[in-house]
Design a protein around this motif. Structure first.
Motif, PDB file in Angstrom:
ATOM      1  N   GLN A  52      -7.241   4.751  -1.697  1.00 56.84           N
ATOM      2  CA  GLN A  52      -8.324   3.766  -1.679  1.00 56.84           C
ATOM      3  C   GLN A  52      -8.756   3.375  -0.265  1.00 56.84           C
ATOM      4  N   ALA A  53      -8.044   3.874   0.738  1.00 57.24           N
ATOM      5  CA  ALA A  53      -8.330   3.461   2.124  1.00 57.24           C
ATOM      6  C   ALA A  53      -9.610   4.122   2.622  1.00 57.24           C
ATOM      7  N   GLN A  54     -10.607   3.303   2.943  1.00 58.48           N
ATOM      8  CA  GLN A  54     -11.797   3.804   3.629  1.00 58.48           C
ATOM      9  C   GLN A  54     -11.600   3.744   5.146  1.00 58.48           C
ATOM     10  N   GLU A  55     -10.699   2.885   5.572  1.00 53.56           N
ATOM     11  CA  GLU A  55     -10.203   2.870   6.945  1.00 53.56           C
ATOM     12  C   GLU A  55      -8.696   2.664   6.880  1.00 53.56           C
ATOM     13  N   PHE A  56      -7.971   3.280   7.808  1.00 56.60           N
ATOM     14  CA  PHE A  56      -6.512   3.191   7.799  1.00 56.60           C
ATOM     15  C   PHE A  56      -6.023   3.072   9.233  1.00 56.60           C
ATOM     16  N   ALA A  83       1.341  14.844  15.706  1.00 59.09           N
ATOM     17  CA  ALA A  83       1.971  15.928  14.950  1.00 59.09           C
ATOM     18  C   ALA A  83       1.842  15.703  13.452  1.00 59.09           C
ATOM     19  N   GLU A  84       2.017  14.459  13.012  1.00 59.97           N
ATOM     20  CA  GLU A  84       1.926  14.156  11.587  1.00 59.97           C
ATOM     21  C   GLU A  84       0.484  14.248  11.092  1.00 59.97           C
ATOM     22  N   ILE A  85      -0.443  13.731  11.876  1.00 60.10           N
ATOM     23  CA  ILE A  85      -1.864  13.791  11.496  1.00 60.10           C
ATOM     24  C   ILE A  85      -2.289  15.232  11.277  1.00 60.10           C
ATOM     25  N   ILE A  86      -1.938  16.121  12.211  1.00 58.85           N
ATOM     26  CA  ILE A  86      -2.397  17.512  12.157  1.00 58.85           C
ATOM     27  C   ILE A  86      -1.661  18.299  11.083  1.00 58.85           C
ATOM     28  N   SER A  87      -0.347  18.181  11.042  1.00 56.71           N
ATOM     29  CA  SER A  87       0.427  19.016  10.110  1.00 56.71           C
ATOM     30  C   SER A  87       0.301  18.545   8.671  1.00 56.71           C
ATOM     31  N   ARG A  88       0.227  17.237   8.456  1.00 58.92           N
ATOM     32  CA  ARG A  88       0.147  16.712   7.086  1.00 58.92           C
ATOM     33  C   ARG A  88      -1.280  16.344   6.674  1.00 58.92           C
ATOM     34  N   GLU A  89      -2.217  16.460   7.605  1.00 57.35           N
ATOM     35  CA  GLU A  89      -3.620  16.111   7.352  1.00 57.35           C
ATOM     36  C   GLU A  89      -3.740  14.682   6.830  1.00 57.35           C
ATOM     37  N   GLN A  90      -3.090  13.759   7.559  1.00 57.02           N
ATOM     38  CA  GLN A  90      -3.105  12.336   7.221  1.00 57.02           C
ATOM     39  C   GLN A  90      -3.904  11.596   8.302  1.00 57.02           C
ATOM     40  N   ARG A  91      -5.157  11.326   8.033  1.00 51.56           N
ATOM     41  CA  ARG A  91      -6.011  10.723   9.055  1.00 51.56           C
ATOM     42  C   ARG A  91      -5.643   9.267   9.320  1.00 51.56           C
ATOM     43  N   ILE A  92      -5.578   8.930  10.588  1.00 52.91           N
ATOM     44  CA  ILE A  92      -5.406   7.546  11.035  1.00 52.91           C
ATOM     45  C   ILE A  92      -6.637   7.192  11.857  1.00 52.91           C
ATOM     46  N   ASP A  93      -7.303   6.093  11.507  1.00 50.87           N
ATOM     47  CA  ASP A  93      -8.522   5.714  12.219  1.00 50.87           C
ATOM     48  C   ASP A  93      -8.240   4.968  13.514  1.00 50.87           C
ATOM     49  N   GLY A  94      -7.066   4.382  13.631  1.00 49.11           N
ATOM     50  CA  GLY A  94      -6.765   3.669  14.865  1.00 49.11           C
ATOM     51  C   GLY A  94      -5.356   3.121  14.881  1.00 49.11           C
ATOM     52  N   VAL A  95      -4.951   2.706  16.064  1.00 49.56           N
ATOM     53  CA  VAL A  95      -3.635   2.101  16.292  1.00 49.56           C
ATOM     54  C   VAL A  95      -3.856   0.789  17.040  1.00 49.56           C
ATOM     55  N   TYR A 133      -6.469   1.327  20.010  1.00 46.50           N
ATOM     56  CA  TYR A 133      -6.668   2.759  20.233  1.00 46.50           C
ATOM     57  C   TYR A 133      -7.489   3.306  19.060  1.00 46.50           C
ATOM     58  N   VAL A 134      -8.643   3.889  19.350  1.00 47.38           N
ATOM     59  CA  VAL A 134      -9.520   4.425  18.314  1.00 47.38           C
ATOM     60  C   VAL A 134      -9.307   5.936  18.220  1.00 47.38           C
ATOM     61  N   MET A 135      -9.144   6.444  17.010  1.00 44.02           N
ATOM     62  CA  MET A 135      -8.797   7.844  16.771  1.00 44.02           C
ATOM     63  C   MET A 135      -9.995   8.598  16.182  1.00 44.02           C
ATOM     64  N   PRO A 136      -9.910   9.925  16.115  1.00 40.99           N
ATOM     65  CA  PRO A 136     -10.994  10.712  15.518  1.00 40.99           C
ATOM     66  C   PRO A 136     -11.155  10.449  14.018  1.00 40.99           C
ATOM     67  N   ALA A 137     -12.376  10.724  13.529  1.00 44.62           N
ATOM     68  CA  ALA A 137     -12.682  10.552  12.106  1.00 44.62           C
ATOM     69  C   ALA A 137     -12.320  11.774  11.289  1.00 44.62           C
ATOM     70  N   LYS A 152     -16.447   5.862  17.638  1.00 48.11           N
ATOM     71  CA  LYS A 152     -16.858   4.675  18.364  1.00 48.11           C
ATOM     72  C   LYS A 152     -16.157   3.468  17.749  1.00 48.11           C
ATOM     73  N   LEU A 153     -15.956   2.431  18.551  1.00 48.40           N
ATOM     74  CA  LEU A 153     -15.264   1.242  18.048  1.00 48.40           C
ATOM     75  C   LEU A 153     -15.981   0.676  16.827  1.00 48.40           C
ATOM     76  N   GLU A 154     -17.298   0.606  16.876  1.00 48.04           N
ATOM     77  CA  GLU A 154     -18.050  -0.008  15.779  1.00 48.04           C
ATOM     78  C   GLU A 154     -18.000   0.829  14.505  1.00 48.04           C
ATOM     79  N   GLU A 155     -17.549   2.057  14.604  1.00 48.94           N
ATOM     80  CA  GLU A 155     -17.418   2.907  13.414  1.00 48.94           C
ATOM     81  C   GLU A 155     -16.128   2.629  12.647  1.00 48.94           C
ATOM     82  N   VAL A 156     -15.200   1.930  13.265  1.00 47.77           N
ATOM     83  CA  VAL A 156     -13.963   1.525  12.586  1.00 47.77           C
ATOM     84  C   VAL A 156     -14.025   0.009  12.459  1.00 47.77           C
ATOM     85  N   GLU A 157     -14.533  -0.439  11.322  1.00 45.64           N
ATOM     86  CA  GLU A 157     -14.909  -1.846  11.172  1.00 45.64           C
ATOM     87  C   GLU A 157     -13.740  -2.798  11.343  1.00 45.64           C
TER      88      GLU A 157
END
Length: 211
Positions: A52-56, A83-95, A133-137, A152-157
């Motif tokens: 259900q996460a539209q942002e994570f 490593a986890e994002i790429i290998s498991r395809e688990q997108r993180i929008d920011g830290v 820290y803003v990450m790729p979409a 962009k920062l404004e793209e991660v509400e």
């Protein structure tokens, strides 16, 4: 944040969920927050973006007074999360790195040392601006998407709301880019962190080896 109408609502996710908070944003989107300790710990590798996460986002609460958040951020983002994002395809929008030790005598915050007006008072607490820290979409892929760049920062509400509410400056926001390629049997990734358009730190190509 809710009182200032920067979000609609929020709730604790409860013990049944891997994540910790669900936030309904002004746009109606759902942002999911997963709390971690210091980012250089093994627990950083364990996360799951719920459907259900539209942002994570990952929120690091590193309350050990002896910890170095800047070192932990690089270790966590490059060594563990990428490593986890790429290998498991688990997108993180920011830290986000922000806890009750930030801005205290034990961990002075350079953002507020000379600019006390940037402190936000909430009840008995005095809060400095968070580190964002803003990450790729999209997920880095050697064949189809080898060089995804930060949103962009404004793209991660949710991150934009934290930034506005707690007085971040544009030049303090960090942007994380990834590059990935195959070298023989290895998948190699490179992590780059920029602030104000200037590269602050960049790794050499590093093989993904998950334990």
């Amino acid at each position: 944040m809710q009182d200032r109408e920067l979000i609609q609502d929020w709730e604790s996710a409860g013990e049944a969920n891997r994540h910790d908070y669900s936030v309904t944003l002004k746009s109606g989107k759902i942002a999911i927050i997963e709390l971690k300790g210091c980012l250089d710990g093994n627990n950083t590798n364990i996360f799951e973006r719920p459907p259900q996460a539209q942002e994570f986002i990952i929120w690091s609460v590193c309350s050990n007074p002896g910890a170095d958040p800047r070192h932990n951020a690089w270790s966590g983002i490059h060594t563990r999360l990428s490593a986890e994002i790429i290998s498991r395809e688990q997108r993180i929008d920011g830290v986000m790195i922000w806890d009750m030790v930030c801005g205290t005598i034990g961990r002075k915050c350079p953002k507020t040392e000379e600019h006390k007006t940037r402190i936000t008072e909430v009840g008995p607490f005095t809060l400095p601006p968070p580190c964002i820290y803003v990450m790729p979409a999209t997920i880095a892929s050697p064949r189809n998407n080898p060089n995804p760049t930060a949103q962009k920062l404004e793209e991660v509400e949710i991150l934009s709301a934290f930034s506005e509410c707690f007085k971040c400056l544009p030049e303090e926001i960090s942007y994380v880019d990834f590059s990935v390629e195959h070298r023989g049997a290895e998948t190699m990734r490179t992590t780059k962190i920029k602030r104000a358009g200037v590269v602050q730190q960049e790794s050499s190509p590093t093989a993904i080896r998950r334990s």
